[in-house]
Design an enzyme around this catalytic site. Structure first.
Site, PDB file in Angstrom:
ATOM      1  N   PRO A 188       0.789  -1.226   0.000  1.00  0.00           N
ATOM      2  CA  PRO A 188       0.000   0.000   0.000  1.00  0.00           C
ATOM      3  C   PRO A 188       0.822   1.279   0.000  1.00  0.00           C
ATOM      4  O   PRO A 188       1.868   1.350   0.636  1.00  0.00           O
ATOM      5  CB  PRO A 188      -0.817  -0.107   1.296  1.00  0.00           C
ATOM      6  CG  PRO A 188      -0.101  -1.098   2.141  1.00  0.00           C
ATOM      7  CD  PRO A 188       0.545  -2.053   1.185  1.00  0.00           C
ATOM      8  N   ASN A 189       0.301   2.237  -0.707  1.00  0.00           N
ATOM      9  CA  ASN A 189       0.835   3.606  -0.811  1.00  0.00           C
ATOM     10  C   ASN A 189       2.076   3.718  -1.699  1.00  0.00           C
ATOM     11  O   ASN A 189       2.536   4.820  -1.976  1.00  0.00           O
ATOM     12  CB  ASN A 189       1.120   4.214   0.581  1.00  0.00           C
ATOM     13  CG  ASN A 189      -0.118   4.220   1.455  1.00  0.00           C
ATOM     14  OD1 ASN A 189      -1.132   4.768   1.047  1.00  0.00           O
ATOM     15  ND2 ASN A 189      -0.067   3.597   2.622  1.00  0.00           N
TER      16      ASN A 189
ATOM     17  N   ARG B 166       5.137  10.938  -2.386  1.00  0.00           N
ATOM     18  CA  ARG B 166       4.862  10.657  -0.978  1.00  0.00           C
ATOM     19  C   ARG B 166       6.134  10.800  -0.154  1.00  0.00           C
ATOM     20  O   ARG B 166       7.099  10.072  -0.374  1.00  0.00           O
ATOM     21  CB  ARG B 166       4.365   9.215  -0.909  1.00  0.00           C
ATOM     22  CG  ARG B 166       4.259   8.644   0.451  1.00  0.00           C
ATOM     23  CD  ARG B 166       4.181   7.122   0.370  1.00  0.00           C
ATOM     24  NE  ARG B 166       3.995   6.590   1.695  1.00  0.00           N
ATOM     25  CZ  ARG B 166       4.331   5.369   2.055  1.00  0.00           C
ATOM     26  NH1 ARG B 166       4.862   4.532   1.177  1.00  0.00           N
ATOM     27  NH2 ARG B 166       4.138   4.964   3.276  1.00  0.00           N
TER      28      ARG B 166
ATOM     29  N   TYR C 119      11.299   8.606   1.133  1.00  0.00           N
ATOM     30  CA  TYR C 119      11.235   7.559   0.109  1.00  0.00           C
ATOM     31  C   TYR C 119      11.890   7.935  -1.220  1.00  0.00           C
ATOM     32  O   TYR C 119      11.943   7.108  -2.130  1.00  0.00           O
ATOM     33  CB  TYR C 119       9.771   7.158  -0.123  1.00  0.00           C
ATOM     34  CG  TYR C 119       9.130   6.571   1.126  1.00  0.00           C
ATOM     35  CD1 TYR C 119       9.597   5.375   1.658  1.00  0.00           C
ATOM     36  CD2 TYR C 119       8.090   7.215   1.783  1.00  0.00           C
ATOM     37  CE1 TYR C 119       9.032   4.830   2.805  1.00  0.00           C
ATOM     38  CE2 TYR C 119       7.523   6.685   2.929  1.00  0.00           C
ATOM     39  CZ  TYR C 119       7.996   5.497   3.438  1.00  0.00           C
ATOM     40  OH  TYR C 119       7.451   4.964   4.574  1.00  0.00           O
TER      41      TYR C 119
ATOM     42  N   ASN D 101       8.017  -5.773  -1.295  1.00  0.00           N
ATOM     43  CA  ASN D 101       8.005  -4.646  -0.371  1.00  0.00           C
ATOM     44  C   ASN D 101       6.561  -4.551   0.110  1.00  0.00           C
ATOM     45  O   ASN D 101       5.717  -3.949  -0.561  1.00  0.00           O
ATOM     46  CB  ASN D 101       8.434  -3.343  -1.050  1.00  0.00           C
ATOM     47  CG  ASN D 101       8.447  -2.180  -0.055  1.00  0.00           C
ATOM     48  OD1 ASN D 101       7.952  -2.319   1.070  1.00  0.00           O
ATOM     49  ND2 ASN D 101       9.001  -1.056  -0.464  1.00  0.00           N
TER      50      ASN D 101
ATOM     51  N   ALA E  84       3.324  -0.984   4.625  1.00  0.00           N
ATOM     52  CA  ALA E  84       2.818  -1.041   6.007  1.00  0.00           C
ATOM     53  C   ALA E  84       2.343  -2.441   6.403  1.00  0.00           C
ATOM     54  O   ALA E  84       2.341  -2.783   7.596  1.00  0.00           O
ATOM     55  CB  ALA E  84       1.702  -0.022   6.186  1.00  0.00           C
TER      56      ALA E  84
ATOM     57  N   HIS F 271       4.347  -4.788   8.857  1.00  0.00           N
ATOM     58  CA  HIS F 271       4.298  -4.716  10.314  1.00  0.00           C
ATOM     59  C   HIS F 271       2.992  -5.243  10.888  1.00  0.00           C
ATOM     60  O   HIS F 271       2.810  -5.241  12.101  1.00  0.00           O
ATOM     61  CB  HIS F 271       4.497  -3.247  10.746  1.00  0.00           C
ATOM     62  CG  HIS F 271       5.549  -2.541   9.947  1.00  0.00           C
ATOM     63  ND1 HIS F 271       6.876  -2.933   9.961  1.00  0.00           N
ATOM     64  CD2 HIS F 271       5.477  -1.496   9.064  1.00  0.00           C
ATOM     65  CE1 HIS F 271       7.564  -2.141   9.136  1.00  0.00           C
ATOM     66  NE2 HIS F 271       6.741  -1.271   8.584  1.00  0.00           N
TER      67      HIS F 271
ATOM     68  N   GLU G   5      12.851  -9.575   1.024  1.00  0.00           N
ATOM     69  CA  GLU G   5      12.035  -8.449   1.514  1.00  0.00           C
ATOM     70  C   GLU G   5      12.816  -7.158   1.268  1.00  0.00           C
ATOM     71  O   GLU G   5      14.004  -7.083   1.612  1.00  0.00           O
ATOM     72  CB  GLU G   5      11.793  -8.664   3.017  1.00  0.00           C
ATOM     73  CG  GLU G   5      11.055  -7.550   3.707  1.00  0.00           C
ATOM     74  CD  GLU G   5      10.889  -7.824   5.212  1.00  0.00           C
ATOM     75  OE1 GLU G   5      11.169  -8.972   5.676  1.00  0.00           O
ATOM     76  OE2 GLU G   5      10.513  -6.878   5.927  1.00  0.00           O
TER      77      GLU G   5
ATOM     78  N   HIS H 262      12.804  -2.822   1.568  1.00  0.00           N
ATOM     79  CA  HIS H 262      12.236  -1.547   2.017  1.00  0.00           C
ATOM     80  C   HIS H 262      13.105  -0.423   1.470  1.00  0.00           C
ATOM     81  O   HIS H 262      14.342  -0.498   1.559  1.00  0.00           O
ATOM     82  CB  HIS H 262      12.194  -1.456   3.545  1.00  0.00           C
ATOM     83  CG  HIS H 262      11.355  -2.534   4.132  1.00  0.00           C
ATOM     84  ND1 HIS H 262       9.987  -2.506   4.088  1.00  0.00           N
ATOM     85  CD2 HIS H 262      11.696  -3.709   4.719  1.00  0.00           C
ATOM     86  CE1 HIS H 262       9.519  -3.606   4.636  1.00  0.00           C
ATOM     87  NE2 HIS H 262      10.529  -4.358   5.022  1.00  0.00           N
TER      88      HIS H 262
ATOM     89  N   SER I 290      13.267   2.663   2.631  1.00  0.00           N
ATOM     90  CA  SER I 290      13.865   3.378   3.764  1.00  0.00           C
ATOM     91  C   SER I 290      14.503   2.376   4.720  1.00  0.00           C
ATOM     92  O   SER I 290      14.185   1.174   4.688  1.00  0.00           O
ATOM     93  CB  SER I 290      12.779   4.180   4.494  1.00  0.00           C
ATOM     94  OG  SER I 290      11.820   3.304   5.077  1.00  0.00           O
TER      95      SER I 290
ATOM     96  N   ARG J 230      13.813   4.252  11.977  1.00  0.00           N
ATOM     97  CA  ARG J 230      12.535   4.963  12.076  1.00  0.00           C
ATOM     98  C   ARG J 230      11.755   4.542  13.331  1.00  0.00           C
ATOM     99  O   ARG J 230      12.339   4.011  14.267  1.00  0.00           O
ATOM    100  CB  ARG J 230      11.750   4.730  10.772  1.00  0.00           C
ATOM    101  CG  ARG J 230      12.532   5.224   9.543  1.00  0.00           C
ATOM    102  CD  ARG J 230      11.767   5.031   8.268  1.00  0.00           C
ATOM    103  NE  ARG J 230      10.538   5.802   8.266  1.00  0.00           N
ATOM    104  CZ  ARG J 230       9.524   5.577   7.410  1.00  0.00           C
ATOM    105  NH1 ARG J 230       9.642   4.618   6.498  1.00  0.00           N
ATOM    106  NH2 ARG J 230       8.439   6.312   7.474  1.00  0.00           N
TER     107      ARG J 230
ATOM    108  N   ARG K 209       8.001   0.143  13.210  1.00  0.00           N
ATOM    109  CA  ARG K 209       8.511  -0.340  11.915  1.00  0.00           C
ATOM    110  C   ARG K 209       9.657  -1.342  12.084  1.00  0.00           C
ATOM    111  O   ARG K 209      10.186  -1.870  11.108  1.00  0.00           O
ATOM    112  CB  ARG K 209       8.995   0.826  11.043  1.00  0.00           C
ATOM    113  CG  ARG K 209       7.894   1.769  10.637  1.00  0.00           C
ATOM    114  CD  ARG K 209       8.381   2.829   9.665  1.00  0.00           C
ATOM    115  NE  ARG K 209       7.526   3.996   9.728  1.00  0.00           N
ATOM    116  CZ  ARG K 209       6.378   4.134   9.052  1.00  0.00           C
ATOM    117  NH1 ARG K 209       5.965   3.198   8.227  1.00  0.00           N
ATOM    118  NH2 ARG K 209       5.648   5.226   9.186  1.00  0.00           N
TER     119      ARG K 209
HETATM  120  C1  DQA Z   1       8.395   0.800   3.530  1.00  0.00           C
HETATM  121  C2  DQA Z   1       8.557   0.993   5.041  1.00  0.00           C
HETATM  122  C3  DQA Z   1       7.243   0.761   5.754  1.00  0.00           C
HETATM  123  O1  DQA Z   1       7.392   0.926   7.160  1.00  0.00           O
HETATM  124  C4  DQA Z   1       6.211   1.769   5.263  1.00  0.00           C
HETATM  125  O2  DQA Z   1       4.948   1.509   5.858  1.00  0.00           O
HETATM  126  C5  DQA Z   1       6.107   1.826   3.788  1.00  0.00           C
HETATM  127  C6  DQA Z   1       7.297   1.680   2.966  1.00  0.00           C
HETATM  128  C7  DQA Z   1       9.693   1.176   2.762  1.00  0.00           C
HETATM  129  O3  DQA Z   1       9.791   0.801   1.604  1.00  0.00           O
HETATM  130  O4  DQA Z   1      10.580   1.856   3.308  1.00  0.00           O
HETATM  131  O5  DQA Z   1       5.034   2.113   3.246  1.00  0.00           O
HETATM  132  O6  DQA Z   1       8.128  -0.553   3.268  1.00  0.00           O
END
Ligand code: DQA
Length: 149
Positions: free
Chosen positions: A11-12, A19, A24, A75, A78, A81, A99, A101, A103, A108, A112
């Site tokens: 998501p997102n 964003r 990011y 990836n 959210a 978690h 996996e 990410h 960031s 953080r 997370r």
């Molecule tokens: C993320 C890190 C997650 O904590 C966050 O919710 C994201 C992006 C990352 O790619 O750094 O949406 O997965």
């Protein structure tokens, strides 16, 4: 033999580039997909690249990868978690799972720092921005070589 790799985004991540760019980066998901496709060509891998804001769609793609894909890069954003359901789906998949990410989640908020997906992942890449996906592809290419380490 199949050289198909699934790259799944949670998501997102459709908003990448717009964003929170300070966290990011300015690369969009389309930029990341383009770089992945270029590298996949070099590594002679085929790609299925997807993003969804819906947990069930990510689970359905993991099911689809069963018996089809030689590796999976995820990836989960959210859902990393929160999602026991994505962990369960990954536990039903046999190939290597990386996996990713963008960031460095460990730098953080505390919420997370825990990842359900890490209980299944063979490797975790965090804090390398979009380049993390390319490193994950290289790792899968290595892992599917005969006598890989
Ligand atoms: C993320 C890190 C997650 O904590 C966050 O919710 C994201 C992006 C990352 O790619 O750094 O949406 O997965």
């Amino acid at each position: 033999m199949s050289r198909l790799v699934y790259v799944l985004n949670g998501p997102n991540l459709n908003l990448l580039g717009k964003r929170q760019p300070e966290i990011y980066g300015r690369e969009t998901l389309a930029d990341i997909e383009k770089a992945c496709r270029l590298l996949a060509g070099e590594l002679k891998l085929d790609l299925e690249f997807h993003q969804s804001n819906r947990e069930y769609e990510i689970i359905d793609w993991i099911h689809e990868a069963r018996g089809r894909a030689v590796g999976l890069i995820i990836n989960p954003a959210a859902f990393t978690h929160t999602s026991v359901a994505i962990l369960d789906a990954l536990n039903a998949y046999d190939g290597p799972v990386i996996e990713v990410h963008l960031s460095n989640v460990h730098k953080r908020e505390a919420f997370r720092h825990h990842s359900y997906v890490s209980l299944r992942a063979d490797g975790v890449i965090a804090g390398f921005g979009g380049q993390g996906y390319e490193l994950a592809l290289r790792r899968i290419a290595r892992l599917i070589e005969p006598k890989a380490a």
